[in-house]
Design a protein around this motif. Structure first.
Motif, PDB file in Angstrom:
ATOM      1  N   LEU A  70     -12.796  21.731   9.580  1.00  0.00           N
ATOM      2  CA  LEU A  70     -11.626  21.230   8.824  1.00  0.00           C
ATOM      3  C   LEU A  70     -11.328  19.774   9.154  1.00  0.00           C
ATOM      4  N   THR A  71     -12.115  18.878   8.597  1.00  0.00           N
ATOM      5  CA  THR A  71     -11.847  17.432   8.764  1.00  0.00           C
ATOM      6  C   THR A  71     -11.132  16.960   7.510  1.00  0.00           C
ATOM      7  N   HIS A  72      -9.816  16.745   7.617  1.00  0.00           N
ATOM      8  CA  HIS A  72      -9.004  16.382   6.452  1.00  0.00           C
ATOM      9  C   HIS A  72      -7.782  15.613   6.943  1.00  0.00           C
ATOM     10  N   PRO A  73      -7.300  14.609   6.175  1.00  0.00           N
ATOM     11  CA  PRO A  73      -6.161  13.799   6.636  1.00  0.00           C
ATOM     12  C   PRO A  73      -4.881  14.627   6.892  1.00  0.00           C
ATOM     13  N   SER A  74      -4.774  15.816   6.235  1.00  0.00           N
ATOM     14  CA  SER A  74      -3.541  16.620   6.401  1.00  0.00           C
ATOM     15  C   SER A  74      -3.715  17.721   7.440  1.00  0.00           C
ATOM     16  N   ILE A 122       0.577  18.888   1.670  1.00  0.00           N
ATOM     17  CA  ILE A 122       0.365  20.249   2.186  1.00  0.00           C
ATOM     18  C   ILE A 122      -0.653  20.967   1.296  1.00  0.00           C
ATOM     19  N   LEU A 123      -0.484  20.845  -0.023  1.00  0.00           N
ATOM     20  CA  LEU A 123      -1.380  21.524  -0.972  1.00  0.00           C
ATOM     21  C   LEU A 123      -2.793  20.960  -0.914  1.00  0.00           C
ATOM     22  N   GLU A 124      -2.931  19.654  -0.664  1.00  0.00           N
ATOM     23  CA  GLU A 124      -4.281  19.086  -0.528  1.00  0.00           C
ATOM     24  C   GLU A 124      -4.963  19.610   0.740  1.00  0.00           C
ATOM     25  N   GLY A 125      -4.210  19.682   1.815  1.00  0.00           N
ATOM     26  CA  GLY A 125      -4.778  20.219   3.070  1.00  0.00           C
ATOM     27  C   GLY A 125      -5.103  21.694   2.946  1.00  0.00           C
ATOM     28  N   PRO A 154       6.159   9.783   5.211  1.00  0.00           N
ATOM     29  CA  PRO A 154       5.529  10.422   6.374  1.00  0.00           C
ATOM     30  C   PRO A 154       4.287  11.228   5.988  1.00  0.00           C
ATOM     31  N   THR A 155       3.270  11.115   6.821  1.00  0.00           N
ATOM     32  CA  THR A 155       2.046  11.904   6.598  1.00  0.00           C
ATOM     33  C   THR A 155       2.212  13.244   7.292  1.00  0.00           C
ATOM     34  N   ILE A 156       1.871  14.316   6.584  1.00  0.00           N
ATOM     35  CA  ILE A 156       2.019  15.627   7.219  1.00  0.00           C
ATOM     36  C   ILE A 156       0.704  16.046   7.859  1.00  0.00           C
ATOM     37  N   LYS A 157       0.808  16.875   8.914  1.00  0.00           N
ATOM     38  CA  LYS A 157      -0.372  17.404   9.597  1.00  0.00           C
ATOM     39  C   LYS A 157      -0.158  18.904   9.806  1.00  0.00           C
ATOM     40  N   LEU A 158      -1.096  19.693   9.363  1.00  0.00           N
ATOM     41  CA  LEU A 158      -1.027  21.139   9.606  1.00  0.00           C
ATOM     42  C   LEU A 158      -1.550  21.415  11.012  1.00  0.00           C
ATOM     43  N   ILE A 159      -0.797  22.216  11.780  1.00  0.00           N
ATOM     44  CA  ILE A 159      -1.241  22.550  13.144  1.00  0.00           C
ATOM     45  C   ILE A 159      -1.265  24.064  13.317  1.00  0.00           C
ATOM     46  N   ASP A 160      -1.678  24.483  14.495  1.00  0.00           N
ATOM     47  CA  ASP A 160      -1.660  25.880  14.951  1.00  0.00           C
ATOM     48  C   ASP A 160      -2.494  26.818  14.090  1.00  0.00           C
TER      49      ASP A 160
END
Ligand SMILES: COc1cc(-c2ccc3ncc(-c4cccc([C@@H](O)NCCN(C)C)c4)n3n2)ccc1O
Length: 284
Positions: A70-74, A122-125, A154-160
């Protein structure tokens, strides 16, 4: 990515605890050779098969395999993995803007255009994740972080990704994991799950972004789960009176009981609320 068997403290200065939970402990770490700041997730693994404490080593290996794909900006980036005795350490990019949850709490609610800006990322990630047949299975505002909350956009990042799963062709997968107010009926009914499970959670997150309320939450988890099974949610006038019909239509097309009927991430990105028709589109 092979697990390095050196001691993480030989290469990184271990800093403050940023947070902890089912996933272990997340600490700020500084890469000694470059001075770069990262986040380290410290996971205690089980000393023996029978032991109840710690996480199964295989579960951490699965999480690392998913993160590598999962290499993606989000999506938070994985940099390094260490294993030393009964501890594994995932070195990931440091995300310093806090949780979307806190961003929403700090404002009564966000405007529709702010919500759309967050949801597009979020939807792109999530769409990227789903294109690799990976589902997150624990999407909620606490697991959506902001890289810099003071930035204009702000740039979002999905974690966990501790509960994430990669579906094999034709595989049936069931699980009772997740957080009550964000889980769909199929989790409660112990029916087969799919990437559509994440789309229900995005419907709940959108409802919260626009209103500050949680659509199914009740006084106890049991009552919350009953509300979900009964599909009992509404748009209370006192908070939704100024919300566009298009936004409510977006939410209604995600909070659908049958996973097959729910919008996919790709369908969300072309929904009228997210991608309004331009004059040119209308002319066509
Ligand atoms: C690699 O796996 C994870 C990474 C992270 C992570 C990655 C980068 C990063 N930069 C800052 C933080 C951070 C800062 C404050 C609190 C937390 C966390 O404890 N709370 C957010 C997630 N929680 C609700 C599960 C995490 N993180 N957390 C969190 C959970 C994970 O399972």
């Amino acid at each position: 990515m092979a697990f390095k068997h050196e001691n993480v403290a030989d290469l990184y200065d271990i800093g403050v605890v940023l947070g902890s939970g089912h996933f272990g402990q997340v600490r700020q770490v500084t890469e000694r050779s470059t001075g770069a700041q990262w986040a380290g997730k410290f996971i205690k693994t089980r000393k023996s098969a029978g032991s109840r404490l710690g996480v199964e080593r295989s579960a951490v290996e699965r999480e690392v395999e998913l993160l590598q794909a999962l290499t993606h900006p989000s999506i938070m980036a994985l940099k390094d993995v260490f294993e030393c005795r009964a501890e594994m350490v995932l070195i990931v990019e440091l995300i310093s803007g806090g949780e979307l949850f806190d961003f929403i709490a700090a404002k009564d609610n966000v405007t529709e255009s702010e919500a759309i800006a967050f949801l597009k990322q979020i939807l792109e990630g999530v769409g990227f994740m789903h294109s690799k047949h990976i589902a997150h299975f624990d999407l909620k505002p606490e697991n959506i972080m902001l890289s810099d909350k003071d930035a204009a956009n702000p740039t979002i990042k999905l974690i966990d990704f501790g509960l994430a799963h990669q579906f094999k062709q034709g595989e049936e997968y069931k699980s009772m994991c997740g957080t009550p107010q964000y889980i769909p009926p199929e989790v409660i009914n112990y029916s087969p799950l799919s990437t559509a499970t994440d789309m229900w959670s995005i419907g709940v997150i959108t409802y919260i972004l626009l209103s500050g309320l949680s659509p199914f939450q009740d006084n106890t988890d049991e009552e919350t789960l009953k509300n979900i099974i009964a599909m009992k949610f509404e748009f209370p006038e006192h908070v939704f009176s100024m919300t566009s019909e298009s936004a409510k239509d977006f939410i209604k097309k995600l909070l659908v009981k049958d996973p097959i009927e729910r919008m996919t991430a790709e369908e969300c990105l072309i929904h009228q609320w997210i991608k309004p028709m331009t004059r040119k589109d209308m002319a066509n």
